[in-house]
Design an enzyme around this catalytic site. Structure first.
Site, PDB file in Angstrom:
ATOM      1  N   GLY A   1      35.659  33.283  35.613  1.00 31.21           N
ATOM      2  CA  GLY A   1      36.589  34.219  36.256  1.00 31.21           C
ATOM      3  C   GLY A   1      36.218  35.673  36.100  1.00 31.21           C
ATOM      4  O   GLY A   1      36.724  36.534  36.821  1.00 31.21           O
TER       5      GLY A   1
ATOM      6  N   ALA B   1      39.831  31.993  30.314  1.00 31.62           N
ATOM      7  CA  ALA B   1      40.712  32.038  29.149  1.00 31.62           C
ATOM      8  C   ALA B   1      40.295  33.084  28.129  1.00 31.62           C
ATOM      9  O   ALA B   1      41.038  33.389  27.202  1.00 31.62           O
ATOM     10  CB  ALA B   1      40.772  30.664  28.486  1.00 31.62           C
TER      11      ALA B   1
ATOM     12  N   LYS C   1      41.853  40.399  31.371  1.00 30.62           N
ATOM     13  CA  LYS C   1      40.590  40.878  31.956  1.00 30.62           C
ATOM     14  C   LYS C   1      40.434  40.515  33.422  1.00 30.62           C
ATOM     15  O   LYS C   1      40.048  41.363  34.239  1.00 30.62           O
ATOM     16  CB  LYS C   1      39.403  40.349  31.146  1.00 30.62           C
ATOM     17  CG  LYS C   1      38.074  40.793  31.711  1.00 30.62           C
ATOM     18  CD  LYS C   1      36.945  40.607  30.734  1.00 30.62           C
ATOM     19  CE  LYS C   1      36.577  39.164  30.542  1.00 30.62           C
ATOM     20  NZ  LYS C   1      35.378  39.029  29.682  1.00 30.62           N
TER      21      LYS C   1
ATOM     22  N   GLY D   1      22.611  31.675  26.494  1.00 25.56           N
ATOM     23  CA  GLY D   1      22.021  30.378  26.213  1.00 25.56           C
ATOM     24  C   GLY D   1      20.663  30.307  26.905  1.00 25.56           C
ATOM     25  O   GLY D   1      20.476  30.871  27.976  1.00 25.56           O
TER      26      GLY D   1
ATOM     27  N   ASN E   1      20.828  30.847  30.773  1.00 29.76           N
ATOM     28  CA  ASN E   1      21.908  30.127  31.445  1.00 29.76           C
ATOM     29  C   ASN E   1      22.942  31.133  31.943  1.00 29.76           C
ATOM     30  O   ASN E   1      23.427  31.962  31.186  1.00 29.76           O
ATOM     31  CB  ASN E   1      22.556  29.168  30.428  1.00 29.76           C
ATOM     32  CG  ASN E   1      23.783  28.479  30.989  1.00 29.76           C
ATOM     33  OD1 ASN E   1      23.843  28.195  32.182  1.00 29.76           O
ATOM     34  ND2 ASN E   1      24.754  28.215  30.123  1.00 29.76           N
TER      35      ASN E   1
ATOM     36  N   ARG F   1      37.077  43.764  24.683  1.00 27.05           N
ATOM     37  CA  ARG F   1      36.346  45.029  24.869  1.00 27.05           C
ATOM     38  C   ARG F   1      36.852  45.859  26.053  1.00 27.05           C
ATOM     39  O   ARG F   1      36.392  46.978  26.267  1.00 27.05           O
ATOM     40  CB  ARG F   1      34.846  44.744  25.017  1.00 27.05           C
ATOM     41  CG  ARG F   1      34.202  44.415  23.680  1.00 27.05           C
ATOM     42  CD  ARG F   1      32.717  44.643  23.741  1.00 27.05           C
ATOM     43  NE  ARG F   1      32.017  43.512  24.334  1.00 27.05           N
ATOM     44  CZ  ARG F   1      30.943  43.614  25.096  1.00 27.05           C
ATOM     45  NH1 ARG F   1      30.445  44.799  25.382  1.00 27.05           N
ATOM     46  NH2 ARG F   1      30.352  42.544  25.582  1.00 27.05           N
TER      47      ARG F   1
ATOM     48  N   SER G   1      57.316  77.814  67.510  1.00 31.40           N
ATOM     49  CA  SER G   1      57.084  77.692  66.070  1.00 31.40           C
ATOM     50  C   SER G   1      58.379  77.748  65.274  1.00 31.40           C
ATOM     51  O   SER G   1      59.376  78.306  65.726  1.00 31.40           O
ATOM     52  CB  SER G   1      56.174  78.834  65.603  1.00 31.40           C
ATOM     53  OG  SER G   1      54.952  78.734  66.273  1.00 31.40           O
TER      54      SER G   1
ATOM     55  N   ASN H   1      65.219  64.508  59.917  1.00 34.41           N
ATOM     56  CA  ASN H   1      65.595  63.127  60.253  1.00 34.41           C
ATOM     57  C   ASN H   1      66.571  62.524  59.268  1.00 34.41           C
ATOM     58  O   ASN H   1      67.087  61.449  59.495  1.00 34.41           O
ATOM     59  CB  ASN H   1      64.338  62.250  60.366  1.00 34.41           C
ATOM     60  CG  ASN H   1      63.523  62.270  59.088  1.00 34.41           C
ATOM     61  OD1 ASN H   1      63.548  63.247  58.341  1.00 34.41           O
ATOM     62  ND2 ASN H   1      62.819  61.196  58.831  1.00 34.41           N
TER      63      ASN H   1
ATOM     64  N   LYS I   1      55.384  60.368  60.426  1.00 31.63           N
ATOM     65  CA  LYS I   1      55.873  59.100  59.855  1.00 31.63           C
ATOM     66  C   LYS I   1      56.709  58.352  60.876  1.00 31.63           C
ATOM     67  O   LYS I   1      57.566  58.959  61.523  1.00 31.63           O
ATOM     68  CB  LYS I   1      56.720  59.377  58.617  1.00 31.63           C
ATOM     69  CG  LYS I   1      57.143  58.113  57.892  1.00 31.63           C
ATOM     70  CD  LYS I   1      58.511  58.227  57.257  1.00 31.63           C
ATOM     71  CE  LYS I   1      59.612  58.048  58.285  1.00 31.63           C
ATOM     72  NZ  LYS I   1      60.966  57.995  57.715  1.00 31.63           N
TER      73      LYS I   1
HETATM   74  C1  UD1 Z   1      28.293  31.136  27.767  1.00 31.60           C
HETATM   75  C2  UD1 Z   1      27.286  30.006  27.689  1.00 31.60           C
HETATM   76  C3  UD1 Z   1      25.880  30.606  27.625  1.00 31.60           C
HETATM   77  C4  UD1 Z   1      25.620  31.495  28.809  1.00 31.60           C
HETATM   78  C5  UD1 Z   1      26.709  32.554  28.899  1.00 31.60           C
HETATM   79  C6  UD1 Z   1      26.552  33.350  30.162  1.00 31.60           C
HETATM   80  C7  UD1 Z   1      28.361  28.197  26.519  1.00 31.60           C
HETATM   81  C8  UD1 Z   1      28.521  27.506  25.221  1.00 31.60           C
HETATM   82  N1  UD1 Z   1      27.561  29.240  26.518  1.00 31.60           N
HETATM   83  O1  UD1 Z   1      28.202  31.918  26.612  1.00 31.60           O
HETATM   84  O2  UD1 Z   1      24.918  29.558  27.614  1.00 31.60           O
HETATM   85  O3  UD1 Z   1      24.348  32.098  28.709  1.00 31.60           O
HETATM   86  O4  UD1 Z   1      28.003  31.948  28.912  1.00 31.60           O
HETATM   87  O5  UD1 Z   1      27.425  34.417  30.112  1.00 31.60           O
HETATM   88  O6  UD1 Z   1      28.944  27.787  27.509  1.00 31.60           O
HETATM   89  N2  UD1 Z   1      35.918  30.782  28.182  1.00 31.60           N
HETATM   90  C9  UD1 Z   1      37.084  30.061  28.213  1.00 31.60           C
HETATM   91  N3  UD1 Z   1      37.493  29.395  27.097  1.00 31.60           N
HETATM   92  C10 UD1 Z   1      36.772  29.412  25.944  1.00 31.60           C
HETATM   93  C11 UD1 Z   1      35.571  30.148  25.930  1.00 31.60           C
HETATM   94  C12 UD1 Z   1      35.168  30.820  27.048  1.00 31.60           C
HETATM   95  O7  UD1 Z   1      37.778  30.027  29.235  1.00 31.60           O
HETATM   96  O8  UD1 Z   1      37.210  28.781  24.986  1.00 31.60           O
HETATM   97  C13 UD1 Z   1      35.476  31.487  29.381  1.00 31.60           C
HETATM   98  C14 UD1 Z   1      35.429  32.984  29.215  1.00 31.60           C
HETATM   99  O9  UD1 Z   1      36.636  33.583  29.647  1.00 31.60           O
HETATM  100  C15 UD1 Z   1      34.273  33.374  30.124  1.00 31.60           C
HETATM  101  C16 UD1 Z   1      33.367  32.167  30.086  1.00 31.60           C
HETATM  102  O10 UD1 Z   1      34.160  31.098  29.648  1.00 31.60           O
HETATM  103  O11 UD1 Z   1      34.713  33.561  31.443  1.00 31.60           O
HETATM  104  C17 UD1 Z   1      32.168  32.363  29.179  1.00 31.60           C
HETATM  105  O12 UD1 Z   1      32.600  32.686  27.900  1.00 31.60           O
HETATM  106  P1  UD1 Z   1      31.762  33.695  27.007  1.00 31.60           P
HETATM  107  O13 UD1 Z   1      32.356  33.699  25.648  1.00 31.60           O
HETATM  108  O14 UD1 Z   1      31.600  34.954  27.738  1.00 31.60           O
HETATM  109  O15 UD1 Z   1      30.325  33.039  27.018  1.00 31.60           O
HETATM  110  P2  UD1 Z   1      29.510  32.434  25.810  1.00 31.60           P
HETATM  111  O16 UD1 Z   1      30.256  31.267  25.250  1.00 31.60           O
HETATM  112  O17 UD1 Z   1      29.112  33.507  24.921  1.00 31.60           O
END
Ligand code: UD1
Ligand code: CA
Length: 467
Positions: free
Chosen positions: A112, A8, A20, A147, A180, A13, A416, A397, A362
């Site tokens: 994703g 989502a 994306k 994290g 994480n 960026r 030719s 053709n 072709k």
């Molecule tokens: C998250 C983790 C963090 C980890 C990092 C790895 C949490 C709170 N934090 O960080 O510990 O080290 O990923 O990249 O989970 N997304 C949604 N809906 C939302 C928010 C995010 O679908 O409301 C999706 C994003 O599209 C993305 C993924 O979740 O694919 C991670 O979101 P992103 O904002 O990149 O990660 P952080 O929350 O910063």
């Protein structure tokens, strides 16, 4: 198992109008890579959480699914699409998916925009979880932004007790280098209970999925850690630069696999496989070739530099010279194609056919041993064996409204600069004189020539410039 794919995020960026997860890596959307890895685990449910611009994602995949799954193909879990609006964090995202998750089997969470994750790593994570929970972690020199994995006693061997986000971490926690990745597997009934307890009382005012780790520990559910085979599997795409980096990592891996199976690559950093490339023994591929769709190269096939091949089958011993473009074609054994040949859809070459420079083919079949070595257009044609097509030969053709076929029987010699105005047939063994414009069938074994009689004018003078 259930798989929830978080997709989502907006991807600001990327500076793009395209969501994306629809940006392509190796010719297919980022999300398609993640779904493919998920499918290798044969899940009962796949749930994609989409948000901003998400309808486009959904539509793109509805079309892909329809195209990719022929009737009667193995039963695959249909994708459940779940809208997350607004986006209040990863925990909030999984909450939207919760009603779709089957209890009694675990739930795997993927991102994703993390396309290189491999099924082998996911299986290892699930094995580590057992009946409990597991998180996929990596040791980073610079874990900034991630994290952090907080372990009992701060020791690498200590049990995982919680995950703290960068923005909420104390200086001591910020010094932790175990990060994480976001990938985790969780018992589903427990997951639902823990999600209901999440709060957004934190630095980002988000519902953190990572907070379920502490809730699990409080409930006496052990949280295991597992590591990926390669760090690249956990890298996300947030910018075009990262997309290009991951593309090259992915391509280098494919190149490594090809070489591992006996293919010679002039330079493993200069090949792009956007689909499936199957190679026989002793295949050699020069630099800067692009392979799209399903390409199969037989034993001893060589591909020259700068070729683009899409959905092509090439039988053993054929040489493709540099700068050829080939699509939806079937090339026989021991042929020579190019340099600079354009092989278009519906081309079938038998064995030992030569198609040379600036020749376009072709929707045509060309029989064994026939040659069109220079500057020709062969379209909607059936060319027999041992035919010689002279330079500048063109099958006309298209009459402006309809396409017509040309048939050239075995052992024909075409001089030719000949035009064959279709529909037309050239009988077996016929010869067409150079410069002929053939508008009716040419009988077998005879010379057919249409040409203004050559004259020379005695005493003729070139015009002189007026003074
Ligand atoms: C998250 C983790 C963090 C980890 C990092 C790895 C949490 C709170 N934090 O960080 O510990 O080290 O990923 O990249 O989970 N997304 C949604 N809906 C939302 C928010 C995010 O679908 O409301 C999706 C994003 O599209 C993305 C993924 O979740 O694919 C991670 O979101 P992103 O904002 O990149 O990660 P952080 O929350 O910063
Ligand atoms: Ca975030």
């Amino acid at each position: 198992m259930n798989v929830v794919i978080l997709a989502a995020g907006q991807g600001k960026r990327m500076h793009s109008d395209i969501p994306k997860v629809l940006h392509a890596l190796a010719g297919k959307p980022l999300l398609a890579h993640v779904i493919a890895a998920a499918r290798e685990l044969s899940p009962q449910r796949i749930c994609v959480v989409y948000g901003h611009g998400g309808e486009a994602v959904r539509e793109a995949f509805a079309a892909r699914d329809a195209a990719a799954a022929p009737p009667g193909a193995g039963r695959q879990a249909a994708i459940a699409w779940v809208l997350q609006e607004p986006q209040l964090g990863t925990g909030h995202a999984v909450m939207q998916a919760a009603p779709h998750l089957v209890e009694g089997v675990p739930t795997l969470v993927l991102y994703g925009d993390v396309p290189l994750i491999r099924a082998a790593t996911l299986k290892r994570l699930c094995a580590a979880a057992g009946a409990g929970m597991a998180v996929l972690t990596v040791e980073l020199d610079d874990p900034q932004g991630y994290g952090r994995i907080v372990r009992e006693g701060g020791a690498p061997s200590g049990a995982i007790v919680r995950i703290v986000e960068q923005k909420d971490a104390s200086p001591a926690e910020q010094a932790i280098r175990e990060a994480n990745t976001g990938v985790m597997v969780v018992p589903t009934a427990k997951l639902k209970a823990w999600l209901a307890k999440l709060s957004n009382d934190n630095a980002q005012r988000e519902y953190y999925l990572t907070d379920i780790v502490a809730l699990a520990v409080a409930d006496g559910v052990p949280v295991a850690g597992a590591q990926p085979h390669a760090l690249a599997e956990t890298l996300g795409v947030n910018s075009r630069n990262q997309l290009a980096e991951l593309e090259r990592i992915h391509q280098l891996r494919i190149a490594g696999e090809l070489m591992g199976r006996g293919v010679t690559l002039a330079d493993p950093s200069r090949i792009d496989v956007r689909g499936e490339l199957a190679c026989g023994r002793d295949v050699a591929i020069d630099v800067n070739c692009v392979f799209e769709g399903a390409v199969a190269l037989g034993d001893r096939v060589t591909i020259g530099a700068n070729c683009v091949l899409k959905n092509v089958r090439i039988a053993e011993g054929t040489r493709v010279e540099p700068y050829c473009h080939m699509e939806d074609a079937d090339i026989g054994a021991r042929c020579r194609v190019g340099p600079y040949a354009r092989i278009r859809p519906g081309t079938v070459l038998a064995e030992e056919v030569h198609v040379g420079n600036f020749v376009e083919v072709k929707a045509s079949s060309i029989g064994r041993g026939s040659k069109a070595n220079h500057l020709a257009y062969i379209g909607d044609s059936e060319v027999g064996r041992n035919v010689n097509v002279g330079a500048g030969t063109i099958t006309c053709n298209y009459d402006g409204a309809n396409k017509h076929r040309t048939v050239i029987e075995d052992d024909v010699f075409i001089g030719s600069d000949t035009q064959l105005v279709a529909p037309v047939r050239v009988g077996r063994g016929a010869t067409l004189g150079a410069g002929t414009t053939l508008t009716t069938d040419a009988p077998p074994d005879q010379l057919t020539v249409s040409r203004v009689k050559q004259v020379s004018i005695r005493g003729w003078k070139r015009p002189a410039k007026k003074k």
